[in-house]
Design a protein around this motif. Structure first.
Motif, mmCIF file in Angstrom:
data_model
loop_
_atom_site.group_PDB
_atom_site.id
_atom_site.type_symbol
_atom_site.label_atom_id
_atom_site.label_comp_id
_atom_site.label_asym_id
_atom_site.label_seq_id
_atom_site.Cartn_x
_atom_site.Cartn_y
_atom_site.Cartn_z
ATOM 1 N N ILE A 113 2.499 -3.890 -13.746
ATOM 2 C CA ILE A 113 2.787 -3.804 -12.170
ATOM 3 C C ILE A 113 1.353 -3.387 -11.415
ATOM 4 O O ILE A 113 1.599 -2.871 -10.333
ATOM 5 N N ARG A 114 0.162 -3.631 -12.073
ATOM 6 C CA ARG A 114 -0.771 -3.242 -11.350
ATOM 7 C C ARG A 114 -1.029 -3.859 -9.802
ATOM 8 O O ARG A 114 -1.512 -3.461 -8.851
ATOM 9 N N GLY A 115 -0.549 -5.109 -9.864
ATOM 10 C CA GLY A 115 -0.562 -5.956 -8.481
ATOM 11 C C GLY A 115 0.415 -5.109 -7.507
ATOM 12 O O GLY A 115 -0.108 -4.913 -6.238
ATOM 13 N N LYS A 116 1.394 -4.798 -8.056
ATOM 14 C CA LYS A 116 2.366 -3.737 -6.911
ATOM 15 C C LYS A 116 1.604 -2.638 -6.556
ATOM 16 O O LYS A 116 1.702 -2.271 -5.206
ATOM 17 N N VAL A 117 1.100 -2.165 -7.388
ATOM 18 C CA VAL A 117 0.265 -0.753 -6.817
ATOM 19 C C VAL A 117 -0.782 -1.042 -5.925
ATOM 20 O O VAL A 117 -0.791 -0.348 -5.046
ATOM 21 N N ALA A 118 -1.664 -2.028 -6.368
ATOM 22 C CA ALA A 118 -2.544 -2.303 -5.345
ATOM 23 C C ALA A 118 -2.090 -2.715 -3.888
ATOM 24 O O ALA A 118 -2.626 -2.315 -3.024
ATOM 25 N N VAL A 119 -0.894 -3.508 -3.737
ATOM 26 C CA VAL A 119 -0.339 -3.968 -2.518
ATOM 27 C C VAL A 119 0.143 -2.306 -1.720
ATOM 28 O O VAL A 119 -0.091 -2.326 -0.828
ATOM 29 N N TYR A 120 0.719 -1.537 -2.607
ATOM 30 C CA TYR A 120 1.220 -0.344 -1.950
ATOM 31 C C TYR A 120 -0.128 0.482 -1.433
ATOM 32 O O TYR A 120 -0.114 1.091 -0.481
ATOM 33 N N ASN A 121 -1.120 0.454 -2.481
ATOM 34 C CA ASN A 121 -2.417 1.234 -1.953
ATOM 35 C C ASN A 121 -2.880 0.633 -0.437
ATOM 36 O O ASN A 121 -3.214 1.278 0.084
ATOM 37 N N GLU A 122 -2.954 -0.636 -0.463
ATOM 38 C CA GLU A 122 -3.324 -0.938 0.938
ATOM 39 C C GLU A 122 -2.544 -0.967 1.976
ATOM 40 O O GLU A 122 -3.114 -0.566 3.052
ATOM 41 N N ASN A 123 -1.206 -0.528 1.942
ATOM 42 C CA ASN A 123 -0.509 -0.096 2.941
ATOM 43 C C ASN A 123 -0.591 1.234 3.135
ATOM 44 O O ASN A 123 -0.491 1.808 4.261
ATOM 45 N N VAL A 124 -0.931 2.006 2.170
ATOM 46 C CA VAL A 124 -1.227 3.578 2.400
ATOM 47 C C VAL A 124 -2.454 3.702 3.046
ATOM 48 O O VAL A 124 -2.593 4.520 4.072
ATOM 49 N N HIS A 125 -3.390 2.918 2.867
ATOM 50 C CA HIS A 125 -4.808 2.992 3.604
ATOM 51 C C HIS A 125 -4.480 2.630 5.346
ATOM 52 O O HIS A 125 -4.844 3.331 6.239
ATOM 53 N N ALA A 126 -3.522 1.641 5.418
ATOM 54 C CA ALA A 126 -3.145 1.254 6.783
ATOM 55 C C ALA A 126 -2.490 2.273 7.398
ATOM 56 O O ALA A 126 -2.675 2.722 8.604
ATOM 57 N N ILE A 127 -1.380 2.852 6.822
ATOM 58 C CA ILE A 127 -0.618 3.964 7.312
ATOM 59 C C ILE A 127 -1.552 5.124 7.648
ATOM 60 O O ILE A 127 -1.527 5.768 8.760
#
Length: 268
Positions: free
Chosen positions: A135-149
């Protein structure tokens, strides 16, 4: 005493990561120390009236953190709040990292509504981790959202994905899901750096890990799956949580004692 930072009341919310699972210490509340306790100890060492509460409970999903911990955190009137949430959601099959991040942003907006500094966490790079590496890809997508938030809400990001030291297996507890004392110590250093707080937590270096034979590594993987992975999967199937019936280890904001003389262990 000289104030080395602007905060006097710190509240940590979240799940097992913030509770400190993987960093056992019988002498502290809850029996686990963890990165948040370590950060609070450093912050409190330079501020006479500093107080700290930790409302995190292992196994909590994002919505549970929102429902159970948000109001309690705000009632304590913190000027610094850390929130690591969503990881338990992301690792579940079928979850949408964008949807989880949308709910996280609502939480961040509430936490910052009283003017507190909010610290957010990205997930670590789990590409080399058995099972979870898928699920590395899911974590990466979530991380990009965290930076934007964080950008939209003027929050601080504690970036665990960028913390390459976490690729060392000794940073992880035997269950490979939580961090070892060494891992929590390393993360505490990173959080303090993210807050631009000077501290004397030493970078703890360890010799390179000796290469393991393929058969030895596979035996360890099988043993790990039997002892940790299977029980974890069964709890998910039965809709059970390791945090069922548990409450926060530090529900009230109180002073903390600086304990850095207790060096992290590298035997995890």
């Amino acid at each position: 005493m000289t104030r080395a930072h602007p905060w006097s009341r710190y509240v940590a919310i979240g799940d097992s990561f913030t509770e400190g699972i993987g960093d056992p210490e019988p002498s502290v509340p809850g029996g686990y120390r963890g990165w948040a306790d370590r950060v609070a100890e450093v912050l409190g060492s330079t501020t006479d009236d500093f107080a700290y509460a930790n409302l995190a409970v292992r196994g909590r999903l994002l919505q549970q953190i929102i429902d159970e911990q948000t109001d309690a955190a705000l009632d304590l009137k913190p000027d610094l709040i850390s929130v690591s949430a969503g990881g338990n959601d992301i690792i579940r099959p079928g979850t949408d990292p964008d949807e989880v991040a949308s709910r996280l942003e609502g939480l961040v907006e509430r936490l910052s509504s009283q003017g507190a500094t909010v610290v957010l966490f990205t997930g670590p790079d789990i590409g080399a981790t058995p099972v979870l590496g898928r699920i590395r890809g899911k974590v990466a997508v979530y991380n990009e959202n965290v930076h934007a938030i964080a950008l939209r809400n003027d929050a601080v990001v504690a970036d665990m994905w960028a913390l390459r030291e976490l690729a060392d297996s000794r940073m992880w507890a035997p269950d490979r899901l939580h961090f070892s004392p060494l891992g929590h110590h390393t993360i505490a250093r990173m959080v303090l750096a993210s807050l631009a707080v000077d501290n004397d937590l030493l970078e703890y270096t360890v010799p390179p890990v000796a290469a393991r034979r393929w058969r030895e590594a596979r035996r360890e993987d099988v043993s790990w799956a039997r002892e940790y992975l299977v029980p974890w999967v069964l709890r998910r199937v039965r809709h059970q949580s390791s945090g069922d019936g548990r409450s926060a280890k530090r529900p009230d904001a109180v002073s903390v004692v600086y304990r850095e003389a207790a060096r992290p262990r590298d035997d995890a």
